[in-house]
Design a protein around this motif. Structure first.
Motif: not given
Lengths: 510, 510
Positions: A214-218
């Motif tokens: 999810x960090x990668x998405x942000x």
């Protein structure tokens, strides 16, 4: 409006009889200029008047009555200055201080307030027929000089107004809407992410830990905002302080109402370890934080964590004159989270207390900003239509009482330049597109000269400067995307996949 | 060590005569197991003893004396459990509570403390010959159960020790040094950057605003760290909370001494606007923050801003069992600033209260971390030698009292695995390379099982897990580079220029 002020001037030493006569004569015959200066010609009949005066050897007492043009407290200060001149030159007497002994403000009411109203510094508020009578006592010179009374009058009227429009929500008006898009999911993104273990709630209210996927998405959202919107338009990155002292919010006006949502920050009273020895020892013995003893050792708060990102960015230009070749100044910051204390309970990552945003700020001539706003809206539309491929809309949102009281340009299309455009996305897990509440996932504002004036930011050619900003919330972009596109990245739009690549591996727990 | 405890057991109802006899008999004849369980065989002569007891109908009073093996407070709790069993079954009498009425700790001293020592919960400390006699009164069951007494004993000895070694600084030992490099400048970077207008000091102590050119430098440092160190070694990015509740620091042990440097954070007591009306009105009238009235409306602090970045990253794995295929777990965070309250006065951007770091955290088997540490040191060396081309060194730094008291592996090369390697750079503006103070610009630590234990992070195969971290300070990397390479980017090393590109234009002020 009738403003009735009894002002007293305390002298540095007793006046002689001659001095008393001189002052009497001055007040009776020579104050006309003081009283009418600044009153519009057609309103001269409403000029302030000195209706009584009393001069003893050490005290001059004056009663002033005014309407709205040149108000009694302003007259009191003018009078102080001219009396100082008069007494100083001829009698070597100074004015030690001026006090507003009693100030009675009689204010006409269009609406009679339903509930009692309280205002600091105002000792009594009486409603008499169509008038409100506000009484203030023992006001010092700073109070009389610094517009406090005028602001009290405005505040009183605002509070009356709020009793009628308060709590009535917002006026919402559609500006534009994307075409309908069939969503790939109708599941709630946060629930899905929690089930995958990609999110962990906490450690305190409204916070989340974002594991790698999810960090990668942000971070992808951040990259898209920079590459597709900010860089093409010429924005350059700055790194702005994230702890904001009250002095900055005093200038931006955030203290007009953000207080209930601010995370306040207090430094320690001392770095001296001996001051903290007891707290440290208690921890070493019990392994607990002794919060009451910590609180005793905290300074007064110096400010709070970032509430909106732009105030320190305006502060960076405080008092500066910018070369006109630079306009529009286009900067952005993405250097840390913002904090707002939201009502309790678990909510998704679209409504959090700690959130990451990119904040572009722009300063320039009005026509430059109008053009820029158009371009930004085009770029945003490109991202949401062509990269995210989501269903979204823009709206013009105004607090209802402002819309009603004509405080905004809601009625006139041409006055829509200043103000905030809200971007909203359909969240299928909340219901169908027609009836469900859409998510406000970013905004774009032109605020006119509010901040350029507040921080005395000037153009070298002394032209009018406006400013504006846009809050790009990484979590809200992410939720807007996931709520319609789901978590199966194979089905995501090609343009988005180009930016995203592949999910990093999530750590396996057993 | 002699621990002399008078413990009282308050009963739920009076004992019959038979009950009193039973208890007397139990204490006199059947407590041997309770007293010796856990005492090493060769130390049985030092087992605790019950030296007195007094049984009335509602109160059992016992005096226990022990050495260091199985301590009196542990015996008191064991006794409570066995008495409960005895009285409950046969007489339906419970133990309402146990109180340590008076606890006298006689501790041998190797060194006689020079100054008085204070310890919470300890009512009196008396030095008698080579003994310290600590007296505690009225201790509750939690206190007796939860190791508080043991921690008090350790704390006492630490405080004695600190009186001899405190303030004597650090033991510093060179590990490695790069080759000498002729600096391109000997000017102070912050002074230069201020003169260019690229930095603005404030808005509060130890904060700076970084205009675009210097922001670009900080971001270049970040990119180099990610591309040259973190990605090649397999680290993946997470986004960790930046507001850290006390509960996390209770586990990491940061409350053993970081308190004097923490920025504490308090949410508002309520989001109800009426609670804040007075503060808001005062601002609207005076345009000032009424700090005392704000403070009254702040909750107790819930924690502080990020002090070190790793605690919330360990917290993310709190109580988790990680699949063994995952080790070493390699994550990093770069999502916001850290805060430390430093002593006042203007200092350069190398010593600030608000600073940006990338923090890699690694969790794995000891041998994995030893190997990883080597690899990280190689990558760091590559960056500083081949990209920055600066003069730097690594050192082993230990607080002096630890080095002296054998608390660290300073003497044994093989024990150097755990601990912190400091990276230091020569700052030519401070003086020549031989005599000036170098800048500690980053570190690398293996902390053993400290945090994996504190957060109960487990391997699915139940193997020993260690962890470590490395703080990469963007400002300190930048200062290390600029202090030796100056601001003329034409003269910068080619490899650095590849990452940096060109300076963005700085906004022109007049």
């Amino acid at each position: 409006m009738k403003l009735h002020l009894n002002a007293e001037y305390l002298l540095s030493k007793p006046l002689t009889g001659e001095g008393v006569q001189k002052v009497k004569k001055y007040i009776a015959e020579e104050t006309k200029e003081i009283l009418v200066k600044g009153v519009p010609k057609e309103k001269l009949s409403e000029s302030p008047k000195i209706i009584d005066s009393n001069i003893s050897d050490e005290l001059i007492s004056v009663t002033i009555e005014s309407g709205t043009y040149v108000r009694s407290h302003a007259v009191a200060i003018r009078l102080k200055n001219s009396l100082s001149l008069l007494l100083g030159k001829e009698f070597k007497v100074g004015i030690k201080k001026v006090v507003g002994k009693k100030y009675t403000l009689t204010l006409e009411l269009e609406k009679i307030p339903k509930d009692p109203i309280k205002i600091p510094f105002v000792d009594n508020i009486l409603i008499e027929g169509n008038n409100a009578i506000l009484t203030l006592n023992d006001l010092d010179e700073e109070f009389l000089t610094k517009n406090h009374v005028d602001r009290i009058i405005n505040l009183f009227y605002d509070k009356v107004e709020a009793q009628f429009w308060g709590g009535k929500g917002e006026h919402w008006e559609l500006i534009s809407k994307s075409k309908n898009i069939d969503p790939l999911t109708n599941k709630d993104p946060t629930t899905e992410l929690l089930a995958l273990g990609w999110l962990k709630q906490g450690p305190s209210q409204g916070q989340w830990f974002y594991h790698a996927p999810i960090a990668a998405l942000l971070r992808t959202m951040e990259r898209i905002a920079i590459e597709e919107i900010l860089k093409p338009l010429g924005f350059i990155e700055v790194i702005a302080p994230k702890l904001v002292p009250f002095e900055i919010w005093e200038k931006t006006g955030h203290l007009s109402g953000s207080e209930p949502e601010i995370y306040y920050v207090s430094p320690p009273i001392s770095r001296d370890i001996s001051v903290w020895e007891e707290v440290i020892d208690l921890y070493k013995i019990t392994k607990k934080a002794y919060v009451d003893k910590i609180r005793e050792r905290m300074r007064d708060p110096i400010g709070g964590m970032t509430y909106a990102q732009c105030p320190p960015m305006y502060w960076a230009f405080d008092g500066k004159t910018i070369d006109d070749s630079e306009f529009p100044v286009l900067i952005y910051d993405r250097s840390g989270p913002s904090y707002r204390w939201e009502a309790g309970g678990r909510q998704g990552i679209e409504r959090v207390n700690e959130f990451w945003r990119i904040e572009p700020v722009f300063i320039g001539y009005p026509d430059q900003l109008i053009e820029l706003k158009e371009k930004m809206m085009e770029r945003y539309a490109y991202v949401f239509d062509k990269i995210f491929e989501i269903e979204w809309r823009t709206a013009w949102v105004t607090p209802f009482y402002m819309a009603q009281s004509g405080q905004t340009g809601i009625e006139k299309e041409t006055e829509r330049i200043k103000g905030t455009v809200d971007y909203e996305s359909w969240i299928p897990s909340r219901g169908n597109r027609e009836e469900s509440e859409w998510l406000e996932f970013q905004n774009l504002s032109i605020v006119g000269d509010k901040y350029t004036k507040a921080f005395s930011i000037k153009s070298s050619k002394n032209k009018e400067l406006w400013s504006g900003c846009s809050g790009i919330g990484l979590q809200r972009w992410t939720v807007s995307f996931l709520a319609q596109k789901g978590l199966d990245s194979d089905k995501w739009p090609k343009e988005f996949k180009k930016y995203f690549g592949e999910f990093p591996r999530q750590i396996k727990f057993v």
